[in-house]
Design a protein around this motif. Structure first.
Motif, PDB file in Angstrom:
ATOM      1  N   LEU A  61     -21.190  62.078 -72.155  1.00 48.01           N
ATOM      2  CA  LEU A  61     -20.354  63.787 -72.429  1.00 48.01           C
ATOM      3  C   LEU A  61     -21.052  64.542 -73.831  1.00 48.01           C
ATOM      4  CD1 LEU A  61     -17.458  65.053 -71.892  1.00 48.01           C
ATOM      5  CD2 LEU A  61     -16.549  64.295 -74.233  1.00 48.01           C
ATOM      6  N   VAL A  62     -21.574  65.093 -73.195  1.00 47.75           N
ATOM      7  CA  VAL A  62     -22.492  66.346 -73.402  1.00 47.75           C
ATOM      8  C   VAL A  62     -21.784  67.907 -73.825  1.00 47.75           C
ATOM      9  CG1 VAL A  62     -24.551  67.592 -74.303  1.00 47.75           C
ATOM     10  CG2 VAL A  62     -24.480  65.270 -72.780  1.00 47.75           C
ATOM     11  N   LEU A  63     -22.403  67.990 -75.230  1.00 47.64           N
ATOM     12  CA  LEU A  63     -21.360  70.069 -75.655  1.00 47.64           C
ATOM     13  C   LEU A  63     -22.243  70.435 -76.236  1.00 47.64           C
ATOM     14  CD1 LEU A  63     -19.503  71.577 -76.734  1.00 47.64           C
ATOM     15  CD2 LEU A  63     -19.983  70.689 -78.955  1.00 47.64           C
ATOM     16  N   LEU A  64     -22.826  71.537 -75.318  1.00 48.27           N
ATOM     17  CA  LEU A  64     -23.692  72.432 -75.745  1.00 48.27           C
ATOM     18  C   LEU A  64     -23.563  73.398 -76.311  1.00 48.27           C
ATOM     19  CD1 LEU A  64     -27.429  73.088 -75.077  1.00 48.27           C
ATOM     20  CD2 LEU A  64     -25.820  74.752 -73.280  1.00 48.27           C
ATOM     21  N   ALA A  65     -23.778  73.868 -77.414  1.00 48.52           N
ATOM     22  CA  ALA A  65     -23.617  74.986 -78.366  1.00 48.52           C
ATOM     23  C   ALA A  65     -24.456  75.688 -79.102  1.00 48.52           C
ATOM     24  CB  ALA A  65     -22.311  74.056 -79.624  1.00 48.52           C
ATOM     25  N   VAL A  66     -25.369  76.581 -77.827  1.00 47.27           N
ATOM     26  CA  VAL A  66     -26.525  76.806 -79.034  1.00 47.27           C
ATOM     27  C   VAL A  66     -26.614  78.311 -78.565  1.00 47.27           C
ATOM     28  CG1 VAL A  66     -28.350  75.235 -78.141  1.00 47.27           C
ATOM     29  CG2 VAL A  66     -28.076  76.491 -76.175  1.00 47.27           C
ATOM     30  N   ARG A  67     -27.555  79.019 -79.296  1.00 46.74           N
ATOM     31  CA  ARG A  67     -27.569  80.651 -78.434  1.00 46.74           C
ATOM     32  C   ARG A  67     -27.843  81.179 -77.023  1.00 46.74           C
ATOM     33  NH1 ARG A  67     -32.080  82.346 -82.276  1.00 46.74           N
ATOM     34  NH2 ARG A  67     -31.077  82.506 -84.923  1.00 46.74           N
ATOM     35  N   PRO A  68     -26.842  82.228 -76.521  1.00 49.75           N
ATOM     36  CA  PRO A  68     -26.753  81.496 -74.816  1.00 49.75           C
ATOM     37  C   PRO A  68     -27.578  82.042 -74.439  1.00 49.75           C
ATOM     38  CG  PRO A  68     -24.599  82.817 -76.162  1.00 49.75           C
ATOM     39  CD  PRO A  68     -25.452  82.673 -77.250  1.00 49.75           C
ATOM     40  N   ALA A  69     -28.700  82.725 -74.704  1.00 49.30           N
ATOM     41  CA  ALA A  69     -30.075  82.925 -74.950  1.00 49.30           C
ATOM     42  C   ALA A  69     -30.711  82.130 -74.217  1.00 49.30           C
ATOM     43  CB  ALA A  69     -31.106  84.041 -75.347  1.00 49.30           C
ATOM     44  N   CYS A  90     -20.767  77.765 -74.371  1.00 45.06           N
ATOM     45  CA  CYS A  90     -22.640  79.010 -74.681  1.00 45.06           C
ATOM     46  C   CYS A  90     -21.719  80.781 -73.654  1.00 45.06           C
ATOM     47  CB  CYS A  90     -23.756  79.083 -73.860  1.00 45.06           C
ATOM     48  SG  CYS A  90     -24.391  77.778 -74.797  1.00 45.06           S
ATOM     49  N   ALA A  91     -21.187  81.448 -74.596  1.00 44.23           N
ATOM     50  CA  ALA A  91     -20.106  82.583 -74.344  1.00 44.23           C
ATOM     51  C   ALA A  91     -20.746  82.966 -72.885  1.00 44.23           C
ATOM     52  CB  ALA A  91     -19.895  83.134 -75.272  1.00 44.23           C
ATOM     53  N   ASP A 241     -12.637  95.699 -73.113  1.00 45.31           N
ATOM     54  CA  ASP A 241     -13.729  96.311 -72.484  1.00 45.31           C
ATOM     55  C   ASP A 241     -15.229  95.618 -72.533  1.00 45.31           C
ATOM     56  OD1 ASP A 241     -11.214  96.349 -70.525  1.00 45.31           O
ATOM     57  OD2 ASP A 241     -11.510  98.549 -70.869  1.00 45.31           O
ATOM     58  N   LEU A 242     -15.498  96.332 -73.357  1.00 47.65           N
ATOM     59  CA  LEU A 242     -16.552  96.204 -74.008  1.00 47.65           C
ATOM     60  C   LEU A 242     -17.817  94.960 -73.824  1.00 47.65           C
ATOM     61  CD1 LEU A 242     -19.141  98.061 -75.623  1.00 47.65           C
ATOM     62  CD2 LEU A 242     -18.040  96.435 -77.499  1.00 47.65           C
ATOM     63  N   VAL A 243     -16.792  94.043 -74.621  1.00 51.27           N
ATOM     64  CA  VAL A 243     -16.930  92.541 -74.674  1.00 51.27           C
ATOM     65  C   VAL A 243     -16.905  92.101 -73.765  1.00 51.27           C
ATOM     66  CG1 VAL A 243     -15.768  90.139 -75.853  1.00 51.27           C
ATOM     67  CG2 VAL A 243     -15.759  92.072 -77.035  1.00 51.27           C
ATOM     68  N   LEU A 247     -19.785  89.877 -71.631  1.00 55.91           N
ATOM     69  CA  LEU A 247     -20.385  88.192 -71.377  1.00 55.91           C
ATOM     70  C   LEU A 247     -20.743  88.691 -69.280  1.00 55.91           C
ATOM     71  CD1 LEU A 247     -16.316  87.599 -72.122  1.00 55.91           C
ATOM     72  CD2 LEU A 247     -18.551  86.380 -73.190  1.00 55.91           C
ATOM     73  N   ARG A 248     -20.272  89.901 -68.450  1.00 63.05           N
ATOM     74  CA  ARG A 248     -20.698  89.577 -67.592  1.00 63.05           C
ATOM     75  C   ARG A 248     -21.904  90.975 -67.514  1.00 63.05           C
ATOM     76  NH1 ARG A 248     -14.990  91.239 -65.119  1.00 63.05           N
ATOM     77  NH2 ARG A 248     -13.857  88.682 -65.529  1.00 63.05           N
ATOM     78  N   GLY A 249     -22.566  90.901 -67.945  1.00 67.66           N
ATOM     79  CA  GLY A 249     -23.927  90.875 -68.790  1.00 67.66           C
ATOM     80  C   GLY A 249     -23.962  92.454 -68.000  1.00 67.66           C
TER      81      GLY A 249
END
Length: 250
Positions: A61-69, A90-91, A241-243, A247-249
């Motif tokens: 089981l691995v958690l990925l918590a890096v910068r989204p980019a 990653c959001a 709405d902005l956020v 999130l949807r690019g």
């Protein structure tokens, strides 16, 4: 099942505190050798991987918590195997965005830093049995039915910060009126906790619960009218709405 964490930053540190609080054995958790990983391993007894490929080799089981980019490049070429579960925290990073780089079972999760108190309402999609003990240790899992729903619900992670700003504003105002600053802080924080519990734990419609507080001509109604006339609710909705757009690019 051994847990590995790639990206040992602020969020992961809060998560580790929550896991420790719930009784997880540090020896069953392997950290990547960057960020806070080496210091935490030395201080608290967590296993430390030589690199991310070593972590993936050792953990189910691995958690990925890096910068989204950095998400896709971070998980690429690590030797993923069938049966592994990758929890992507990653959001804004979809399952498809990292699926080719990490051919594991990918679960999107969105915990918040209240994980360290065991109080995170952690979003999850799709429901995956292997991840549930981990999510339960952080607070409560909130399961979504689609990735679109998950993206919209992720706005709550930003709202978590906005609510803290409102708590600070209330505490600062009360202190300016002469309350002891610590008393003002506790009062403001506990008032928000109480409001949240009323909405979460009562069966009545949400607007009915609010209406029961708004006596005509009373202080609650007067304050809400003032906020409405200053377009505060509209600004709040437009911030959401902005956020979501981010999130949807968009």
């Amino acid at each position: 099942m051994k847990l590995g964490i790639i990206g040992v930053g602020h969020l992961a540190t809060s998560i580790l505190k929550g896991l420790a609080r719930s009784g997880w054995n540090p020896a069953d958790i392997c950290l990547s050798p960057r960020g806070h990983g080496p210091d935490l391993a030395r201080r608290d007894g967590y296993a430390l991987a030589k690199d991310n490929a070593d972590l993936v080799r050792r953990c189910d089981l691995v958690l990925l918590a890096v910068r989204p980019a950095d998400a896709a490049t971070t998980v690429d070429g690590l030797g993923w195997r069938e049966g592994q579960v990758l929890m992507n925290a990653c959001a804004g990073v979809s399952r498809a965005a990292i699926g080719a780089a990490a051919p594991a079972h990918i679960v999107r999760i969105m915990p918040i830093t209240a994980s360290e108190l065991g109080a995170s309402p952690t979003l999850v999609y799709p429901r995956t049995e292997a991840a549930l003990p981990f999510l339960d240790a952080l607070g409560s899992a909130i399961e979504l039915d689609s990735e679109d729903q998950f993206e919209a619900a992720t706005v709550s992670a930003a709202i978590y910060g906005w609510a803290q700003q409102l708590i600070i504003a209330g505490a600062d105002w009360s202190a300016a009126q002469g309350l002891n600053p610590q008393t003002a802080r506790e009062l403001a924080a506990r008032t928000f906790v109480a409001a949240g519990r009323m909405q979460a734990e009562q069966d009545a419609p949400m607007h009915d619960i609010l209406a029961s507080l708004c006596t005509p001509g009373g202080i609650t109604a007067a304050g809400l009218d003032h906020l409405e006339s200053n377009t505060v609710p509209e600004a709040w909705r437009s911030a959401c709405d902005l956020v979501l757009g981010r999130l949807r690019g968009k």
